[in-house]
Design a protein around this motif. Structure first.
Motif, PDB file in Angstrom:
ATOM      1  N   LEU A 203      28.396  61.089  45.841  1.00 37.01           N
ATOM      2  CA  LEU A 203      28.543  62.188  46.791  1.00 37.01           C
ATOM      3  C   LEU A 203      27.213  62.909  47.012  1.00 37.01           C
ATOM      4  CD1 LEU A 203      30.202  64.120  48.522  1.00 37.01           C
ATOM      5  CD2 LEU A 203      30.875  65.312  46.424  1.00 37.01           C
ATOM      6  N   ALA A 204      26.464  63.137  45.936  1.00 40.46           N
ATOM      7  CA  ALA A 204      25.177  63.829  46.066  1.00 40.46           C
ATOM      8  C   ALA A 204      24.208  63.022  46.925  1.00 40.46           C
ATOM      9  CB  ALA A 204      24.579  64.072  44.679  1.00 40.46           C
ATOM     10  N   ALA A 205      24.234  61.692  46.775  1.00 41.04           N
ATOM     11  CA  ALA A 205      23.354  60.838  47.580  1.00 41.04           C
ATOM     12  C   ALA A 205      23.716  60.921  49.055  1.00 41.04           C
ATOM     13  CB  ALA A 205      23.446  59.395  47.086  1.00 41.04           C
ATOM     14  N   LEU A 206      25.017  60.924  49.365  1.00 40.81           N
ATOM     15  CA  LEU A 206      25.443  61.028  50.760  1.00 40.81           C
ATOM     16  C   LEU A 206      24.963  62.340  51.385  1.00 40.81           C
ATOM     17  CD1 LEU A 206      29.102  59.670  50.577  1.00 40.81           C
ATOM     18  CD2 LEU A 206      27.135  58.559  51.626  1.00 40.81           C
ATOM     19  N   HIS A 207      25.130  63.428  50.653  1.00 40.71           N
ATOM     20  CA  HIS A 207      24.707  64.729  51.184  1.00 40.71           C
ATOM     21  C   HIS A 207      23.197  64.783  51.379  1.00 40.71           C
ATOM     22  CE1 HIS A 207      28.465  66.807  51.371  1.00 40.71           C
ATOM     23  NE2 HIS A 207      28.760  66.591  50.110  1.00 40.71           N
ATOM     24  N   GLN A 208      22.443  64.207  50.457  1.00 42.23           N
ATOM     25  CA  GLN A 208      20.990  64.232  50.572  1.00 42.23           C
ATOM     26  C   GLN A 208      20.510  63.388  51.748  1.00 42.23           C
ATOM     27  OE1 GLN A 208      18.997  66.215  48.792  1.00 42.23           O
ATOM     28  NE2 GLN A 208      17.261  65.539  50.047  1.00 42.23           N
ATOM     29  N   LEU A 209      21.138  62.237  51.977  1.00 43.18           N
ATOM     30  CA  LEU A 209      20.771  61.395  53.108  1.00 43.18           C
ATOM     31  C   LEU A 209      21.062  62.098  54.435  1.00 43.18           C
ATOM     32  CD1 LEU A 209      22.083  57.937  51.868  1.00 43.18           C
ATOM     33  CD2 LEU A 209      19.722  58.411  52.545  1.00 43.18           C
ATOM     34  N   ALA A 210      22.132  62.883  54.453  1.00 44.27           N
ATOM     35  CA  ALA A 210      22.528  63.550  55.690  1.00 44.27           C
ATOM     36  C   ALA A 210      21.711  64.807  55.970  1.00 44.27           C
ATOM     37  CB  ALA A 210      24.016  63.915  55.625  1.00 44.27           C
ATOM     38  N   LEU A 211      21.136  65.395  54.932  1.00 41.60           N
ATOM     39  CA  LEU A 211      20.463  66.684  55.067  1.00 41.60           C
ATOM     40  C   LEU A 211      19.343  66.701  56.101  1.00 41.60           C
ATOM     41  CD1 LEU A 211      20.498  69.557  53.927  1.00 41.60           C
ATOM     42  CD2 LEU A 211      18.853  68.807  52.181  1.00 41.60           C
ATOM     43  N   PRO A 212      18.408  65.731  56.115  1.00 40.97           N
ATOM     44  CA  PRO A 212      17.329  65.794  57.110  1.00 40.97           C
ATOM     45  C   PRO A 212      17.817  65.681  58.547  1.00 40.97           C
ATOM     46  CG  PRO A 212      16.794  64.262  55.330  1.00 40.97           C
ATOM     47  CD  PRO A 212      18.239  64.603  55.186  1.00 40.97           C
ATOM     48  N   LEU A 213      19.024  65.118  58.744  1.00 41.54           N
ATOM     49  CA  LEU A 213      19.564  64.934  60.081  1.00 41.54           C
ATOM     50  C   LEU A 213      20.443  66.101  60.513  1.00 41.54           C
ATOM     51  CD1 LEU A 213      20.589  61.175  59.748  1.00 41.54           C
ATOM     52  CD2 LEU A 213      18.606  62.083  60.962  1.00 41.54           C
ATOM     53  N   ASP A 214      20.615  67.074  59.616  1.00 40.47           N
ATOM     54  CA  ASP A 214      21.510  68.202  59.894  1.00 40.47           C
ATOM     55  C   ASP A 214      22.925  67.710  60.179  1.00 40.47           C
ATOM     56  OD1 ASP A 214      22.094  70.896  60.083  1.00 40.47           O
ATOM     57  OD2 ASP A 214      21.675  71.004  62.229  1.00 40.47           O
ATOM     58  N   VAL A 215      23.312  66.644  59.494  1.00 40.67           N
ATOM     59  CA  VAL A 215      24.633  66.042  59.645  1.00 40.67           C
ATOM     60  C   VAL A 215      25.531  66.534  58.523  1.00 40.67           C
ATOM     61  CG1 VAL A 215      25.895  63.848  59.490  1.00 40.67           C
ATOM     62  CG2 VAL A 215      23.815  63.996  60.857  1.00 40.67           C
ATOM     63  N   THR A 216      26.781  66.795  58.846  1.00 42.77           N
ATOM     64  CA  THR A 216      27.752  67.235  57.851  1.00 42.77           C
ATOM     65  C   THR A 216      28.509  66.030  57.304  1.00 42.77           C
ATOM     66  OG1 THR A 216      28.049  69.352  58.950  1.00 42.77           O
ATOM     67  CG2 THR A 216      29.766  68.687  57.399  1.00 42.77           C
ATOM     68  N   VAL A 217      28.608  65.940  55.983  1.00 39.60           N
ATOM     69  CA  VAL A 217      29.357  64.863  55.331  1.00 39.60           C
ATOM     70  C   VAL A 217      30.420  65.484  54.444  1.00 39.60           C
ATOM     71  CG1 VAL A 217      29.251  62.940  53.703  1.00 39.60           C
ATOM     72  CG2 VAL A 217      27.425  63.247  55.378  1.00 39.60           C
ATOM     73  N   GLN A 218      31.653  65.103  54.680  1.00 43.51           N
ATOM     74  CA  GLN A 218      32.766  65.551  53.855  1.00 43.51           C
ATOM     75  C   GLN A 218      33.424  64.333  53.221  1.00 43.51           C
ATOM     76  OE1 GLN A 218      34.909  67.754  56.955  1.00 43.51           O
ATOM     77  NE2 GLN A 218      34.420  69.651  55.880  1.00 43.51           N
ATOM     78  N   VAL A 219      33.588  64.366  51.909  1.00 44.82           N
ATOM     79  CA  VAL A 219      34.115  63.225  51.164  1.00 44.82           C
ATOM     80  C   VAL A 219      35.417  63.603  50.492  1.00 44.82           C
ATOM     81  CG1 VAL A 219      33.657  61.530  49.361  1.00 44.82           C
ATOM     82  CG2 VAL A 219      31.773  62.371  50.773  1.00 44.82           C
ATOM     83  N   ALA A 220      36.471  62.855  50.791  1.00 46.45           N
ATOM     84  CA  ALA A 220      37.737  62.963  50.088  1.00 46.45           C
ATOM     85  C   ALA A 220      37.885  61.726  49.202  1.00 46.45           C
ATOM     86  CB  ALA A 220      38.890  63.073  51.078  1.00 46.45           C
ATOM     87  N   GLN A 221      39.027  61.544  48.600  1.00 48.59           N
ATOM     88  CA  GLN A 221      39.196  60.433  47.665  1.00 48.59           C
ATOM     89  C   GLN A 221      38.976  59.082  48.333  1.00 48.59           C
ATOM     90  OE1 GLN A 221      42.948  60.395  45.666  1.00 48.59           O
ATOM     91  NE2 GLN A 221      42.481  58.583  44.464  1.00 48.59           N
ATOM     92  N   ASP A 222      39.543  58.886  49.518  1.00 50.15           N
ATOM     93  CA  ASP A 222      39.481  57.592  50.186  1.00 50.15           C
ATOM     94  C   ASP A 222      38.826  57.675  51.561  1.00 50.15           C
ATOM     95  OD1 ASP A 222      40.941  56.205  48.129  1.00 50.15           O
ATOM     96  OD2 ASP A 222      42.748  57.194  48.864  1.00 50.15           O
ATOM     97  N   GLN A 223      38.062  58.702  51.809  1.00 49.71           N
ATOM     98  CA  GLN A 223      37.575  58.918  53.164  1.00 49.71           C
ATOM     99  C   GLN A 223      36.251  59.662  53.174  1.00 49.71           C
ATOM    100  OE1 GLN A 223      40.521  60.089  56.244  1.00 49.71           O
ATOM    101  NE2 GLN A 223      39.309  61.950  56.443  1.00 49.71           N
ATOM    102  N   VAL A 224      35.404  59.287  54.126  1.00 53.31           N
ATOM    103  CA  VAL A 224      34.151  60.001  54.372  1.00 53.31           C
ATOM    104  C   VAL A 224      34.118  60.386  55.848  1.00 53.31           C
ATOM    105  CG1 VAL A 224      31.636  59.903  54.329  1.00 53.31           C
ATOM    106  CG2 VAL A 224      32.932  58.705  52.567  1.00 53.31           C
TER     107      VAL A 224
END
Length: 231
Positions: A203-224
């Motif tokens: 989850l931390a990697a997904l958020h960090q990858l999205a940060l420079p793009l100002d993209v929001t990432v929300q992660v649930a158990q089976d979904q991004v």
């Protein structure tokens, strides 16, 4: 006074190094497919030129047959050129924007072979898929985020998903979902303890990858859920 165990914020160059490391982890997962897509038409082209050379030497090839062979080689060269152009999507020095659907379709095509080997079905995006707004564009490096979401759901601890689906989420979003349990549960995990394996995309990697793009990432158990700014 700051707390004794608090950590100072990372300097800019450290964040840039972290981003580069995460992007590299994504690229290493896609690299076998990129390499195969370039090597496959090249191998076929080399075989075709070898056969053409032999038949020309024997003199048992009509001009029409020779032209047909050359046209086949030209087609294979076109395939190679297409795959070389695809590599521009990994170039951080350009600042291109692409249609969101096209970026997602590329991510799906790059992730499909690995997921299929692991027993997870991932259907390609059809050209006339409904729900995608062709006017919505994103920076080309969004490819890293979408791929990371696919790999994250495929590699997470626990049962291997039977399928992963990718669909639009609103006008400016992408939903990646894992469904079911694959019958291929006896295969070794995607991520082992070997140093040759890229690090897990959590989850931390997904958020960090999205940060420079100002993209929001929300992660649930089976979904991004990936949402572009401006939604």
């Amino acid at each position: 006074m700051p707390a004794k165990n608090s950590e100072p914020p990372l300097p800019d160059h450290a964040r840039e190094l972290m981003d580069a490391g995460l992007q590299h982890a994504v690229l290493m997962r896609a690299m076998p497919v990129l390499r195969h897509d370039l090597a496959s038409p090249l191998s076929v082209m080399r075989m075709g030129t070898m056969l053409l050379k032999r038949r020309l030497a024997k003199g048992d090839l009509t001009p029409e047959q020779a032209v047909e062979r050359v046209e086949q080689i030209e087609e294979q060269l076109g395939d190679i050129a297409h795959h070389i152009r695809r590599l521009r999507q990994w170039d951080l020095q350009i600042n291109e924007r692409q249609a969101l659907r096209a970026l997602v379709a590329e991510a799906v095509e790059l992730a499909r072979p690995m997921l299929m080997v692991r027993g997870t079905e991932l259907e390609p995006l059809v050209e006339d898929a409904t729900g995608w707004d062709e006017q919505v564009t994103a920076r080309h490096t969004l490819l890293y985020v979408v791929l990371a979401a696919l790999y994250h759901l495929a590699e997470r601890p626990g049962p291997v998903p039977a399928r992963i689906t990718v669909e639009p989420s609103g006008a400016r979003g992408v939903r990646v979902r894992a469904q079911g349990v694959s019958a291929s549960q006896d295969l070794p995990p995607l991520q082992g303890n070997s140093l040759a394996q890229p690090p897990a995309l959590d989850l931390a990697a997904l958020h960090q990858l999205a940060l420079p793009l100002d993209v929001t990432v929300q992660v649930a158990q089976d979904q991004v859920e990936i949402t572009l700014p401006g939604a």
